[in-house]
Design an enzyme around this catalytic site. Structure first.
Site, mmCIF file in Angstrom:
data_model
loop_
_atom_site.group_PDB
_atom_site.id
_atom_site.type_symbol
_atom_site.label_atom_id
_atom_site.label_comp_id
_atom_site.label_asym_id
_atom_site.label_seq_id
_atom_site.Cartn_x
_atom_site.Cartn_y
_atom_site.Cartn_z
ATOM 1 N N TYR A 77 0.830 -1.204 0.000
ATOM 2 C CA TYR A 77 0.000 0.000 0.000
ATOM 3 C C TYR A 77 0.871 1.263 0.000
ATOM 4 C CZ TYR A 77 -4.526 -2.272 1.039
ATOM 5 O OH TYR A 77 -5.689 -2.998 0.988
ATOM 6 N N GLY A 78 2.016 1.164 0.642
ATOM 7 C CA GLY A 78 2.854 2.354 0.841
ATOM 8 C C GLY A 78 3.316 3.017 -0.438
ATOM 9 N N CYS B 6 -3.150 -1.534 9.992
ATOM 10 C CA CYS B 6 -2.250 -0.996 8.970
ATOM 11 C C CYS B 6 -2.248 0.523 9.094
ATOM 12 C CB CYS B 6 -2.761 -1.415 7.592
ATOM 13 S SG CYS B 6 -1.867 -0.689 6.215
ATOM 14 N N ASN B 7 -1.086 1.096 9.338
ATOM 15 C CA ASN B 7 -0.999 2.554 9.474
ATOM 16 C C ASN B 7 -1.344 3.257 8.170
ATOM 17 O OD1 ASN B 7 0.755 3.352 12.208
ATOM 18 N ND2 ASN B 7 1.134 1.287 11.465
ATOM 19 N N CYS C 292 4.493 1.338 10.986
ATOM 20 C CA CYS C 292 4.000 0.387 9.990
ATOM 21 C C CYS C 292 3.921 -0.935 10.733
ATOM 22 C CB CYS C 292 4.970 0.281 8.812
ATOM 23 S SG CYS C 292 4.581 -1.075 7.674
ATOM 24 N N THR C 293 2.775 -1.597 10.625
ATOM 25 C CA THR C 293 2.584 -2.805 11.437
ATOM 26 C C THR C 293 3.526 -3.937 11.034
ATOM 27 O OG1 THR C 293 0.723 -3.376 9.984
ATOM 28 C CG2 THR C 293 0.209 -2.304 12.098
ATOM 29 N N HIS C 294 4.126 -3.840 9.851
ATOM 30 C CA HIS C 294 5.105 -4.863 9.452
ATOM 31 C C HIS C 294 6.394 -4.785 10.289
ATOM 32 C CE1 HIS C 294 2.703 -5.414 5.795
ATOM 33 N NE2 HIS C 294 3.466 -6.449 5.479
HETATM 34 N N1 DGL Z 1 1.413 -2.753 7.134
HETATM 35 C C1 DGL Z 1 1.174 -1.514 6.494
HETATM 36 C C2 DGL Z 1 1.300 -0.322 7.445
HETATM 37 O O1 DGL Z 1 1.120 -0.445 8.599
HETATM 38 C C3 DGL Z 1 1.776 -1.169 5.181
HETATM 39 C C4 DGL Z 1 2.570 -2.055 4.330
HETATM 40 C C5 DGL Z 1 2.363 -1.738 2.859
HETATM 41 O O2 DGL Z 1 1.432 -2.331 2.313
HETATM 42 O O3 DGL Z 1 3.105 -0.902 2.300
HETATM 43 O O4 DGL Z 1 1.563 0.785 7.060
#
Ligand code: DGL
Length: 259
Positions: free
Chosen positions: A43-44, A75-76, A188-190
């Site tokens: 998403y980023g 997800c942030n 970012c939750t990752h």
């Molecule tokens: N896990 C997502 C977040 O907290 C973003 C990762 C992505 O899709 O870029 O921002």
């Protein structure tokens, strides 16, 4: 309230599992469905319009299909862009994930805070507002680290984490923040999946903060008093590539489905 109505956790990939870990600690008996838009990952690197459309559309479909009692956007990136829109269109409580700037401002001793997030997250007005509200008297240095998303996805799959991806992200932030950097928001939750690698790369002078425990507490608060019964094993659904089941089993997710 149907006791088996699940809590839906949503992310673009496996990052939301860091929120699931905290949720298990406070609500071990709660039925959970984990949903990841792996067809849209990352998403980023997408535009605001693309992210808002995907998140709102998918949460609509998932809510219709699984009838969750509550949805958590783990997800942030998705939350800072689409939380308001999703709340407007869905009738269930929606819990978002936003950068933990407030606790970071309380933790820093030097006043220099780093914020590692996706490119889309760090440019959001939502982050400007959190900074103005909670860290106006601090120095907040934002840095986009898309390579950490890829590294976290690889780590979860049991693949080797590229050390160059970690050092590039860390060096990029340290270079701009300078030697006073003592607190880093993992926005970012990752990124908490890479806690060991990041601790090593930043060294002992830097502490990390993320929002997962606070989000889990918020979810627990919202479902307090409701009957909770896991009438079937928890599972995960994916819009695109599906991780191997054994990578998800440690999170209490029994099997995977494609939507
Ligand atoms: N896990 C997502 C977040 O907290 C973003 C990762 C992505 O899709 O870029 O921002």
């Amino acid at each position: 309230m149907d006791a088996s109505a699940p809590i839906l956790l949503f992310d673009s990939g496996v990052g939301g599992l860091t929120v699931l870990t905290r949720l298990r600690e406070v609500l071990p008996g709660a039925p959970v469905i984990y949903a990841a838009d792996t067809a849209g990952l990352p998403y980023g690197e997408k535009t605001e319009a693309e992210i808002a459309a995907r998140v709102a559309g998918l949460l609509g479909v998932l809510t219709e299909r699984y009838k969750p009692r509550l949805a958590c956007i783990a997800c942030n990136t998705a939350s800072t862009i689409a939380l308001g829109m999703v709340r407007d269109v869905l009738a269930i409580p929606i819990v978002g994930t936003v950068p933990a700037i407030k606790p970071a401002a309380a933790m820093t001793r030097t006043g220099t805070i780093g914020l590692l997030g996706t490119g889309a997250t760090i440019r959001q007005a939502y982050v400007d507002n959190l900074e103005a509200e909670f860290a106006a008297d601090k120095r907040l240095v934002r840095h986009a680290a898309p390579g950490l998303v890829t590294a976290a996805e690889a780590k979860l799959r049991g693949e080797r984490v590229d050390p160059a991806a970690i050092s590039a992200a860390v060096a990029g932030l340290v270079e701009r923040a300078g030697p006073d950097l003592d607190t880093v928001v993992l926005a970012c939750t990752h990124f908490p999946l890479l806690a060991d690698e990041l601790t090593k790369a930043f060294g002992p002078g830097v502490r990390f903060v993320d929002g997962a425990a606070g989000i889990a507490r918020r979810v627990a608060h919202l479902v307090a008093g409701q009957p909770l019964e896991r009438s079937r094993p928890d599972f995960a659904v994916f819009t695109g590539p599906v991780p191997a089941a054994e990578c998800l089993a440690p999170y209490g997710l029994d099997h995977t489905e494609r939507i």
